[in-house]
Scaffold this motif. Structure first.
Motif, PDB file in Angstrom:
ATOM      1  N   LEU A 210       0.520  -1.272   0.321  1.00 26.24           N
ATOM      2  CA  LEU A 210       0.378   0.128  -0.086  1.00 26.24           C
ATOM      3  C   LEU A 210       0.684   1.393  -0.065  1.00 26.24           C
ATOM      4  O   LEU A 210       0.234   2.362  -0.608  1.00 26.24           O
ATOM      5  CB  LEU A 210      -0.463  -0.135   1.482  1.00 26.24           C
ATOM      6  CG  LEU A 210      -2.219  -0.986   0.947  1.00 26.24           C
ATOM      7  CD1 LEU A 210      -2.485  -1.522   2.743  1.00 26.24           C
ATOM      8  CD2 LEU A 210      -2.905  -1.042   0.422  1.00 26.24           C
ATOM      9  N   PHE A 211       2.092   1.004   0.892  1.00 24.88           N
ATOM     10  CA  PHE A 211       3.237   2.443   0.190  1.00 24.88           C
ATOM     11  C   PHE A 211       3.721   2.758  -0.964  1.00 24.88           C
ATOM     12  O   PHE A 211       4.022   3.313  -1.039  1.00 24.88           O
ATOM     13  CB  PHE A 211       3.881   2.286   2.189  1.00 24.88           C
ATOM     14  CG  PHE A 211       3.622   2.183   2.965  1.00 24.88           C
ATOM     15  CD1 PHE A 211       2.889   3.677   3.049  1.00 24.88           C
ATOM     16  CD2 PHE A 211       3.084   1.234   3.634  1.00 24.88           C
ATOM     17  CE1 PHE A 211       2.488   3.501   4.835  1.00 24.88           C
ATOM     18  CE2 PHE A 211       2.207   1.109   5.030  1.00 24.88           C
ATOM     19  CZ  PHE A 211       1.831   3.321   5.269  1.00 24.88           C
ATOM     20  N   THR A 212       3.979   1.434  -1.556  1.00 27.85           N
ATOM     21  CA  THR A 212       4.692   0.817  -2.536  1.00 27.85           C
ATOM     22  C   THR A 212       4.070   1.386  -3.420  1.00 27.85           C
ATOM     23  O   THR A 212       5.335   2.664  -4.627  1.00 27.85           O
ATOM     24  CB  THR A 212       4.930  -0.042  -2.951  1.00 27.85           C
ATOM     25  OG1 THR A 212       5.733  -1.394  -1.966  1.00 27.85           O
ATOM     26  CG2 THR A 212       6.302  -0.079  -4.470  1.00 27.85           C
ATOM     27  N   VAL A 213       2.913   1.024  -4.150  1.00 29.34           N
ATOM     28  CA  VAL A 213       2.227   2.514  -4.851  1.00 29.34           C
ATOM     29  C   VAL A 213       1.922   2.976  -5.085  1.00 29.34           C
ATOM     30  O   VAL A 213       1.770   3.671  -6.232  1.00 29.34           O
ATOM     31  CB  VAL A 213       0.903   0.929  -4.859  1.00 29.34           C
ATOM     32  CG1 VAL A 213       1.115  -0.141  -5.364  1.00 29.34           C
ATOM     33  CG2 VAL A 213      -0.316   1.464  -3.665  1.00 29.34           C
ATOM     34  N   GLY A 214       1.651   4.287  -3.688  1.00 31.95           N
ATOM     35  CA  GLY A 214       2.183   5.853  -3.380  1.00 31.95           C
ATOM     36  C   GLY A 214       2.728   6.082  -3.973  1.00 31.95           C
ATOM     37  O   GLY A 214       2.373   7.961  -4.948  1.00 31.95           O
ATOM     38  N   PHE A 215       4.155   5.547  -4.947  1.00 32.78           N
ATOM     39  CA  PHE A 215       4.824   6.151  -5.690  1.00 32.78           C
ATOM     40  C   PHE A 215       4.844   6.209  -6.774  1.00 32.78           C
ATOM     41  O   PHE A 215       5.581   7.612  -7.177  1.00 32.78           O
ATOM     42  CB  PHE A 215       6.441   4.885  -5.594  1.00 32.78           C
ATOM     43  CG  PHE A 215       7.332   5.042  -4.055  1.00 32.78           C
ATOM     44  CD1 PHE A 215       7.962   6.204  -3.501  1.00 32.78           C
ATOM     45  CD2 PHE A 215       7.489   3.693  -3.814  1.00 32.78           C
ATOM     46  CE1 PHE A 215       8.963   5.971  -2.813  1.00 32.78           C
ATOM     47  CE2 PHE A 215       8.394   3.984  -2.642  1.00 32.78           C
ATOM     48  CZ  PHE A 215       9.046   4.774  -2.027  1.00 32.78           C
ATOM     49  N   ILE A 242      -1.676  10.116 -19.018  1.00 32.47           N
ATOM     50  CA  ILE A 242      -0.405  10.534 -17.379  1.00 32.47           C
ATOM     51  C   ILE A 242      -0.633   9.933 -16.395  1.00 32.47           C
ATOM     52  O   ILE A 242      -0.289   9.673 -16.054  1.00 32.47           O
ATOM     53  CB  ILE A 242      -0.551  12.110 -17.946  1.00 32.47           C
ATOM     54  CG1 ILE A 242      -0.233  12.569 -18.524  1.00 32.47           C
ATOM     55  CG2 ILE A 242       0.418  12.546 -15.899  1.00 32.47           C
ATOM     56  CD1 ILE A 242      -0.377  14.138 -18.993  1.00 32.47           C
ATOM     57  N   VAL A 243      -1.886  10.673 -15.539  1.00 33.00           N
ATOM     58  CA  VAL A 243      -2.145   9.419 -14.593  1.00 33.00           C
ATOM     59  C   VAL A 243      -2.523   8.015 -14.700  1.00 33.00           C
ATOM     60  O   VAL A 243      -1.959   7.311 -13.980  1.00 33.00           O
ATOM     61  CB  VAL A 243      -4.174  10.403 -14.449  1.00 33.00           C
ATOM     62  CG1 VAL A 243      -4.447   9.480 -12.918  1.00 33.00           C
ATOM     63  CG2 VAL A 243      -3.897  11.471 -13.539  1.00 33.00           C
ATOM     64  N   THR A 244      -2.944   7.584 -16.078  1.00 38.23           N
ATOM     65  CA  THR A 244      -2.867   6.764 -16.000  1.00 38.23           C
ATOM     66  C   THR A 244      -1.432   5.776 -15.752  1.00 38.23           C
ATOM     67  O   THR A 244      -0.720   4.741 -16.014  1.00 38.23           O
ATOM     68  CB  THR A 244      -3.546   5.864 -17.338  1.00 38.23           C
ATOM     69  OG1 THR A 244      -5.210   6.009 -17.823  1.00 38.23           O
ATOM     70  CG2 THR A 244      -3.268   4.276 -17.517  1.00 38.23           C
ATOM     71  N   ALA A 245      -0.213   6.606 -16.421  1.00 41.37           N
ATOM     72  CA  ALA A 245       0.920   6.361 -16.850  1.00 41.37           C
ATOM     73  C   ALA A 245       1.503   6.537 -15.188  1.00 41.37           C
ATOM     74  O   ALA A 245       2.493   5.233 -14.791  1.00 41.37           O
ATOM     75  CB  ALA A 245       1.690   7.418 -16.991  1.00 41.37           C
ATOM     76  N   LYS A 246       0.773   6.664 -14.411  1.00 38.04           N
ATOM     77  CA  LYS A 246       1.980   7.041 -13.127  1.00 38.04           C
ATOM     78  C   LYS A 246       0.970   6.135 -11.925  1.00 38.04           C
ATOM     79  O   LYS A 246       1.823   5.402 -11.780  1.00 38.04           O
ATOM     80  CB  LYS A 246       1.144   8.051 -12.584  1.00 38.04           C
ATOM     81  CG  LYS A 246       1.699  10.085 -13.216  1.00 38.04           C
ATOM     82  CD  LYS A 246       3.345   9.807 -12.764  1.00 38.04           C
ATOM     83  CE  LYS A 246       3.753  11.118 -14.032  1.00 38.04           C
ATOM     84  NZ  LYS A 246       5.112  10.980 -14.248  1.00 38.04           N
ATOM     85  N   ALA A 247      -0.433   5.529 -12.293  1.00 35.19           N
ATOM     86  CA  ALA A 247      -0.802   4.124 -11.709  1.00 35.19           C
ATOM     87  C   ALA A 247       0.135   2.893 -12.565  1.00 35.19           C
ATOM     88  O   ALA A 247       0.391   1.987 -11.220  1.00 35.19           O
ATOM     89  CB  ALA A 247      -1.856   4.727 -12.258  1.00 35.19           C
ATOM     90  N   LEU A 248       0.153   3.193 -13.322  1.00 37.65           N
ATOM     91  CA  LEU A 248       0.940   1.861 -13.675  1.00 37.65           C
ATOM     92  C   LEU A 248       2.092   1.828 -13.389  1.00 37.65           C
ATOM     93  O   LEU A 248       3.094   0.856 -13.037  1.00 37.65           O
ATOM     94  CB  LEU A 248       1.005   1.787 -15.222  1.00 37.65           C
ATOM     95  CG  LEU A 248      -0.313   1.276 -16.491  1.00 37.65           C
ATOM     96  CD1 LEU A 248       0.560   1.953 -17.458  1.00 37.65           C
ATOM     97  CD2 LEU A 248      -0.435  -0.507 -15.942  1.00 37.65           C
ATOM     98  N   ALA A 289      -5.893  -4.006  -6.874  1.00 36.34           N
ATOM     99  CA  ALA A 289      -6.731  -2.930  -5.544  1.00 36.34           C
ATOM    100  C   ALA A 289      -5.676  -2.016  -5.036  1.00 36.34           C
ATOM    101  O   ALA A 289      -6.458  -0.711  -4.293  1.00 36.34           O
ATOM    102  CB  ALA A 289      -7.035  -3.862  -4.636  1.00 36.34           C
ATOM    103  N   ALA A 290      -4.698  -1.911  -4.558  1.00 31.30           N
ATOM    104  CA  ALA A 290      -3.501  -1.339  -3.884  1.00 31.30           C
ATOM    105  C   ALA A 290      -3.745   0.260  -5.010  1.00 31.30           C
ATOM    106  O   ALA A 290      -3.734   1.662  -4.264  1.00 31.30           O
ATOM    107  CB  ALA A 290      -2.772  -1.347  -2.891  1.00 31.30           C
ATOM    108  N   THR A 291      -3.846   0.061  -5.905  1.00 32.35           N
ATOM    109  CA  THR A 291      -3.608   0.740  -6.861  1.00 32.35           C
ATOM    110  C   THR A 291      -4.426   1.697  -6.985  1.00 32.35           C
ATOM    111  O   THR A 291      -4.426   2.849  -7.416  1.00 32.35           O
ATOM    112  CB  THR A 291      -2.568   0.738  -8.501  1.00 32.35           C
ATOM    113  OG1 THR A 291      -1.578  -0.704  -8.459  1.00 32.35           O
ATOM    114  CG2 THR A 291      -2.551   1.242  -9.317  1.00 32.35           C
ATOM    115  N   SER A 292      -5.981   1.251  -6.781  1.00 34.93           N
ATOM    116  CA  SER A 292      -6.655   2.070  -7.116  1.00 34.93           C
ATOM    117  C   SER A 292      -7.141   3.033  -6.136  1.00 34.93           C
ATOM    118  O   SER A 292      -7.541   4.097  -6.516  1.00 34.93           O
ATOM    119  CB  SER A 292      -8.688   1.248  -6.971  1.00 34.93           C
ATOM    120  OG  SER A 292      -8.554   0.232  -6.011  1.00 34.93           O
ATOM    121  N   LEU A 293      -6.617   3.052  -5.123  1.00 34.73           N
ATOM    122  CA  LEU A 293      -6.467   3.959  -4.266  1.00 34.73           C
ATOM    123  C   LEU A 293      -5.513   5.087  -3.739  1.00 34.73           C
ATOM    124  O   LEU A 293      -5.924   6.428  -3.980  1.00 34.73           O
ATOM    125  CB  LEU A 293      -6.718   3.204  -2.256  1.00 34.73           C
ATOM    126  CG  LEU A 293      -6.772   1.946  -1.955  1.00 34.73           C
ATOM    127  CD1 LEU A 293      -6.134   1.493  -0.931  1.00 34.73           C
ATOM    128  CD2 LEU A 293      -8.245   2.460  -1.352  1.00 34.73           C
TER     129      LEU A 293
END
Length: 390
Positions: A210-215, A242-248, A289-293
């Protein structure tokens, strides 16, 4: 699409060069796994090893049953037993003085009384130490006497039924020497439950995911604070890309870090999570699931500092409630609500996989994690985009 993957590759290079990714995604959780396993990993794994025991005995019985009882004690497979024979009058004193575990006196008519169905008293003296071994020996003697008694009851019933004496003797011997109709065998925990060490490894992997996906979110906010987001938006790419790239980027980092944590944790702490293919499905689902947050966090905050705080709060709440440190026992509606926690579903799925479950067996945890991802992504569209107003 090409622009999307270019942004993803560029961001991944930047994150890999950033040592904080390795520190917070790998080093800190591995260190925490080590501390928790050193502190609590031995719980629930202690095995009971019985120590050698001494029995002070006297048997005035010349029949088979008295000899069979002492022989059974002498050949117990669960512990080493030494039988010391003394006169009947010395059994009690010798047991006390020598520190023996048990003293036993069999009367001279023991076999005759048992086979005749008459009451017979067996004297048992417990040692002063009263150890676990003493209780085991008393239980064995008690069980043998019950079995002998069962043989007598069988013979008596046969006699009343008019059976020949030869048949009665065979029945009595078969009952006395036969195996119990009911037996207790030690089993393993039901599938779906990880060992304590396994739960600690899986819990820490789920928590720090949950912390890692926050990067990924931090990358978006860094672009915004550095003024490069406006330049990106002026390029031939959509804001959604742009947002999708960051989420990926967050998703890929989360999958890689979780896979490493589970793999290294398995090697260091001797746990297994089962089929690699099933584990991979679970890791992909929980990372989604974590990335969706992060979509929600990205719309709620304006600065990287705010994103760190929001991500930490969400991570700790979901991680602790999901059993990242210890299983949370609840019931009723609260239990149903907590079952929807992706971290709890991830740990539960790994438990099923560790128990030998396949992809079909982890369908429920997968649906929970992917459903969480879908709901959180949709919910993010309803949250006001405070960041874009900054």
């Amino acid at each position: 699409m090409r622009g999307l993957w270019t942004m993803v590759a560029n961001d991944l290079r930047l994150r890999i060069r950033d040592k904080s990714v390795f520190i917070f995604s790998l080093i800190v959780p591995l260190a925490l796994m080590g501390v928790l396993n050193l502190s609590f990993g031995s719980f629930g794994t202690d095995s009971v090893e019985l120590k050698p025991a001494v029995v002070v005995a006297n048997s005035g019985d010349g029949g088979q049953l008295g000899s069979a009882l002492l022989e059974t004690l002498d050949t117990l497979s669960v512990m080493e037993v030494t039988i010391r024979t003394v006169p009947a009058g010395d059994v009690s004193r010798e047991t006390k003085d020598s520190g023996a575990d048990l003293g036993i006196v069999l009367p001279a008519d023991f076999t005759t009384a048992v086979t005749a169905g008459r009451p017979v008293a067996v004297q048992v003296v417990q040692g002063d130490a009263a150890r676990m071994e003493t209780n085991v020996l008393v239980s064995v003697v008690d069980g043998l006497l019950e079995q002998f008694s069962a043989g007598t009851v069988t013979a008596t019933a046969g006699e009343r039924a008019g059976l020949p004496h030869q048949v009665l003797g065979d029945l009595a011997r078969q009952t006395a020497a036969g195996t119990p109709a009911l037996s207790l065998s030690e089993g393993q925990a039901a599938s779906g439950q990880l060992s304590l060490k396994g739960s600690l490894v899986a819990g820490q992997a789920g928590l720090f995911l949950l912390f890692t996906v926050g990067f990924g979110v931090l990358g978006l906010l860094a672009e915004r604070e550095g003024g490069t987001l406006a330049r990106l938006e002026s390029a031939p790419v959509t804001r959604g890309s742009i947002v999708t790239a960051k989420a990926l980027v967050g998703f890929i980092l989360g999958v890689a870090a979780t896979a490493v944590l589970l793999g290294v944790g398995s090697l260091l702490f001797g746990v297994s999570f089962g089929s690699p293919a099933v584990v991979a499905l679970l890791v992909l689902a929980v990372a989604a699931a974590a990335t969706s947050l992060t979509f929600i966090v990205a719309r709620l905050v304006r600065t990287a500092e705010q994103a760190n705080i929001a991500q930490s709060i969400l991570g700790m709440i979901l991680g602790i409630a999901g059993g990242a440190f210890f299983p949370i026992q609840t019931s009723g509606f609260l239990a149903s609500l907590m079952d929807l926690n992706p971290v709890a579903a991830f740990i539960r799925g790994l438990g099923i996989s560790a128990g030998g479950g396949g992809a079909a067996d982890v369908a429920v945890p997968l649906v929970i994690m992917l459903g969480f991802a879908a709901v959180a992504t949709l919910a993010s569209r309803l949250v006001p985009d405070r960041g874009s107003r900054g």
